[in-house]
Scaffold this motif. Structure first.
Motif, mmCIF file in Angstrom:
data_model
loop_
_atom_site.group_PDB
_atom_site.id
_atom_site.type_symbol
_atom_site.label_atom_id
_atom_site.label_comp_id
_atom_site.label_asym_id
_atom_site.label_seq_id
_atom_site.Cartn_x
_atom_site.Cartn_y
_atom_site.Cartn_z
ATOM 1 N N ARG A 6 -12.854 -38.992 15.953
ATOM 2 C CA ARG A 6 -13.395 -37.711 16.435
ATOM 3 C C ARG A 6 -14.369 -37.925 17.602
ATOM 4 O O ARG A 6 -14.358 -37.175 18.584
ATOM 5 C CB ARG A 6 -14.105 -36.965 15.308
ATOM 6 N N ARG A 10 -14.067 -36.507 21.407
ATOM 7 C CA ARG A 10 -15.139 -35.757 22.089
ATOM 8 C C ARG A 10 -15.457 -36.395 23.439
ATOM 9 O O ARG A 10 -15.636 -35.695 24.439
ATOM 10 C CB ARG A 10 -16.394 -35.699 21.215
ATOM 11 N N GLU A 13 -12.641 -35.599 25.863
ATOM 12 C CA GLU A 13 -12.710 -34.204 26.291
ATOM 13 C C GLU A 13 -13.855 -33.991 27.282
ATOM 14 O O GLU A 13 -13.676 -33.348 28.321
ATOM 15 C CB GLU A 13 -12.893 -33.291 25.075
ATOM 16 N N LEU A 35 -6.756 -32.915 28.239
ATOM 17 C CA LEU A 35 -7.258 -31.885 27.334
ATOM 18 C C LEU A 35 -6.198 -31.477 26.305
ATOM 19 O O LEU A 35 -6.516 -31.273 25.130
ATOM 20 C CB LEU A 35 -7.766 -30.674 28.124
ATOM 21 N N ALA A 36 -4.943 -31.386 26.726
ATOM 22 C CA ALA A 36 -3.859 -31.075 25.794
ATOM 23 C C ALA A 36 -3.667 -32.208 24.789
ATOM 24 O O ALA A 36 -3.420 -31.971 23.599
ATOM 25 C CB ALA A 36 -2.564 -30.805 26.555
ATOM 26 N N SER A 39 -6.384 -32.019 22.191
ATOM 27 C CA SER A 39 -6.079 -30.927 21.271
ATOM 28 C C SER A 39 -4.986 -31.313 20.276
ATOM 29 O O SER A 39 -5.109 -31.065 19.074
ATOM 30 C CB SER A 39 -5.655 -29.692 22.066
ATOM 31 N N ARG A 42 -6.328 -33.724 17.688
ATOM 32 C CA ARG A 42 -7.164 -33.037 16.697
ATOM 33 C C ARG A 42 -6.299 -32.305 15.676
ATOM 34 O O ARG A 42 -6.612 -32.297 14.485
ATOM 35 C CB ARG A 42 -8.115 -32.064 17.392
ATOM 36 N N GLN A 43 -5.230 -31.685 16.135
ATOM 37 C CA GLN A 43 -4.320 -31.009 15.205
ATOM 38 C C GLN A 43 -3.687 -32.012 14.252
ATOM 39 O O GLN A 43 -3.572 -31.747 13.048
ATOM 40 C CB GLN A 43 -3.242 -30.252 15.976
#
Length: 114
Positions: A6, A10, A13, A35-36, A39, A42-43
């Protein structure tokens, strides 16, 4: 390991958002891709941890029979089968000072030895 992951997401990002593309469309596309990627990772992490799938399963009454079946199959995958995905993704940060040697997979070690 998930907290390490995580934190790296961060950082990725933050770095991507700090880039000012200006007139260079290539930089803008790369920024959007990073950025994609963050994301999507994270999913995937949420899926590994199963929180999102439990909620989706609870809401699946509104889905058709095939969609409900898909949710049931994915939600039913045990966490021990999902977690290797995170090990693979964390491997990209092996050069980070906080990376722990025990997070290395056997496959990584074989690749480095070759």
């Amino acid at each position: 390991m998930t907290e390490f992951f995580r934190a790296r997401l961060r950082e990725d990002e933050t770095a991507a958002r700090a880039v000012k593309p200006g007139k260079d469309e290539g930089v803008a596309r790369l920024q959007a891709r990073v950025l994609a990627d963050v994301s999507a990772k994270r999913q995937l992490l949420r899926w590994v941890e199963a929180h999102e799938w439990k909620a989706l399963k609870a809401e699946s009454r509104d889905l058709n029979i095939w969609q409900r079946a898909g949710v049931d199959v994915v939600a039913g995958v045990p966490q021990y089968l999902r977690s290797p995905a995170i090990h693979k993704l964390v491997a990209a940060y092996a050069d980070h000072p906080d990376f722990r040697p025990e997070w290395r997979s056997d496959e990584q070690e074989r690749d480095e030895a070759a």
